[in-house]
Scaffold this active site. Structure first.
Site, short mmCIF file in Angstrom:
data_model
loop_
_atom_site.label_atom_id
_atom_site.label_comp_id
_atom_site.label_asym_id
_atom_site.label_seq_id
_atom_site.Cartn_x
_atom_site.Cartn_y
_atom_site.Cartn_z
N LEU A 1 41.41 54.25 56.61
CA LEU A 1 40.91 53.52 57.79
C LEU A 1 39.39 53.39 57.78
O LEU A 1 38.76 53.33 58.84
CB LEU A 1 41.37 54.27 59.05
CG LEU A 1 42.89 54.41 59.22
CD1 LEU A 1 43.23 55.46 60.28
CD2 LEU A 1 43.52 53.07 59.57
N GLY B 1 38.34 57.30 58.90
CA GLY B 1 39.02 58.32 58.10
C GLY B 1 40.35 57.84 57.56
O GLY B 1 40.47 56.70 57.10
N ASN C 1 45.34 50.44 52.86
CA ASN C 1 44.28 50.45 53.87
C ASN C 1 44.84 49.77 55.12
O ASN C 1 46.01 49.37 55.15
CB ASN C 1 42.98 49.82 53.35
CG ASN C 1 43.11 48.33 53.07
OD1 ASN C 1 44.04 47.67 53.53
ND2 ASN C 1 42.18 47.79 52.32
N GLU D 1 47.38 44.31 41.28
CA GLU D 1 46.64 43.24 40.58
C GLU D 1 47.25 42.96 39.21
O GLU D 1 46.63 42.31 38.39
CB GLU D 1 45.16 43.62 40.42
CG GLU D 1 44.36 43.40 41.69
CD GLU D 1 42.86 43.66 41.53
OE1 GLU D 1 42.11 43.17 42.38
OE2 GLU D 1 42.45 44.36 40.57
N ASN E 1 38.57 44.13 35.41
CA ASN E 1 37.82 42.90 35.65
C ASN E 1 36.35 43.09 35.30
O ASN E 1 35.82 44.20 35.45
CB ASN E 1 37.84 42.50 37.14
CG ASN E 1 39.22 42.07 37.61
OD1 ASN E 1 40.01 41.54 36.84
ND2 ASN E 1 39.49 42.30 38.88
N ASP F 1 33.18 42.30 37.02
CA ASP F 1 32.77 41.92 38.37
C ASP F 1 31.43 41.20 38.33
O ASP F 1 30.49 41.64 37.64
CB ASP F 1 32.62 43.17 39.26
CG ASP F 1 33.97 43.78 39.65
OD1 ASP F 1 35.02 43.18 39.34
OD2 ASP F 1 33.95 44.87 40.27
N GLY G 1 42.55 48.78 38.91
CA GLY G 1 43.11 49.77 37.98
C GLY G 1 42.01 50.55 37.29
O GLY G 1 42.03 51.79 37.26
N ASP H 1 39.53 52.40 45.80
CA ASP H 1 39.88 52.82 44.44
C ASP H 1 39.39 54.24 44.18
O ASP H 1 40.08 55.04 43.53
CB ASP H 1 39.26 51.86 43.41
CG ASP H 1 39.72 50.44 43.63
OD1 ASP H 1 40.86 50.25 44.09
OD2 ASP H 1 38.94 49.50 43.35
N GLY I 1 28.00 48.68 43.28
CA GLY I 1 28.94 48.39 42.19
C GLY I 1 30.29 49.04 42.42
O GLY I 1 30.54 49.67 43.45
O1 RIB Z 1 38.72 47.17 44.67
C1 RIB Z 1 37.56 46.58 44.15
C2 RIB Z 1 37.90 45.74 42.96
O2 RIB Z 1 38.72 44.67 43.38
C3 RIB Z 1 36.73 45.10 42.28
O3 RIB Z 1 36.18 45.89 41.27
C4 RIB Z 1 37.30 43.77 41.77
O4 RIB Z 1 37.33 43.67 40.39
C5 RIB Z 1 38.68 43.69 42.39
O5 RIB Z 1 39.66 43.99 41.50
#
Ligand code: RIB
Length: 314
Positions: free
Chosen positions: A228, A232, A182, A137, A11, A13, A40, A267, A304
């Protein structure tokens, strides 16, 4: 080089920093920034910057967003296997409040067109030493294809079941060797698949036997890591596969962090965990989890998503 193969979203953002998250009818002022994201792509960048050879499989439009993805993959040395489609590259609108918490709206665009055939072609050479990592996603048949390719090769198939509003069925869960929800995703999965209602904000305070029992009902054959946030994470293994750990379940405390933006922290954890598993297959699982926690903590100290991923090798 040990490999992580990430299948998922990219994406562009668009993020606003605001004092408080918006409520219905509100007009707020905030500072704006744009940058690369998508669960991803964030995970692929994290895996790469944690030292693993990384392939990223996705669908992109034919626009400036796609160009951004191509440039960043080239700069970071990621092997990009992108289907180029007519739809616009995915986008996300993100609000981040003064505590670093966020709320996100996705415009899936090209991500919604990722086809199982493209995934099959891009993962044709998965090897037993690899880790295949997917999230939710992307279309679920493409996610299933990714996990199947990983398992068929004897690789580790990791599913990050995010975001929480995407419902999956049992046939998806059985494809995962490792599941990484999560607390919100865990509560949703337990409600749907175990038939027990728990509140997301109560998950962290559940005792270990209870959490372990829920994890075992959710994924009897595999390992579950419930992340969490500041509490943690919790790890639960199947009796038959403790992945080098002496305990079948345990908690790992969060790493201290001066967090300014938690966007993409999950991520970061997933990408770093996959990279560590791929690079140090002989280490106990707890060592991989500790590394991923450390990596995720550092990622929250930058604003970011993808560009906040630190260069910190497993
Ligand atoms: O997990 C964060 C992400 O979720 C962001 O970068 C946004 O693009 C969404 O996919």
């Amino acid at each position: 080089m040990a490999r992580v193969l990430v299948v998922g979203s990219f994406n562009v953002d668009h993020a606003w920093r605001v004092a408080t998250l918006p409520v219905a009818g509100a007009t707020l002022s905030g500072s704006y920034a744009t940058g690369p994201g998508g669960k991803g792509f964030n995970q692929a960048i994290a895996a790469r910057r944690a030292g693993a050879g990384t392939r990223f499989v996705c669908a992109l439009g034919k626009d400036v967003g796609a160009q951004l993805a191509r440039t960043l993959c080239s700069d970071d040395g990621i092997d990009l296997r992108a289907a180029a489609v007519a739809d616009p590259t995915g986008t996300a609108g993100i609000y981040v409040d003064a505590q670093g918490r966020n709320c996100i709206v996705i415009g899936a665009g090209a991500n919604a067109t990722l086809a199982p055939g493209h995934v099959a072609d891009a993962l044709g050479d998965v090897a037993a030493a690899d880790v295949v990592l997917a999230q939710l996603e992307s279309p679920l048949d493409a996610v299933a294809q990714a996990l199947d390719a990983g398992r068929a090769a004897g690789a580790i198939a990791m599913l990050n079941p995010a975001p929480a509003n995407v419902a999956i069925d049992e046939t998806m869960l059985v494809r995962a060797d490792i599941l990484t929800p999560n607390e919100t995703e865990f509560a949703a999965l337990v409600g749907r698949h175990v038939g027990k209602r728990i509140e997301a904000d109560a998950v962290a305070s559940l005792d270990q036997p209870r959490l372990h029992a829920l994890c075992r009902e959710l994924l009897p054959h595999g390992s579950v890591i419930v992340t969490l946030g500041a509490s943690g994470c919790f790890v639960s293994h199947a009796e038959s596969m403790q992945r080098g750990d002496s305990a079948i379940c345990y908690r790992v405390p969060a790493e201290p962090a001066q967090a300014i933006d938690t966007t993409g922290a999950g991520d970061a954890f997933n990408g770093a965990l996959a990279a560590s598993l791929a690079q140090r297959p002989g280490s106990a699982f707890i060592e991989h989890v500790r590394f991923a926690s450390r990596y995720a903590a550092r990622s929250t100290e930058q604003a970011g998503a993808a560009l906040a991923m630190p260069r910190l090798v497993a």
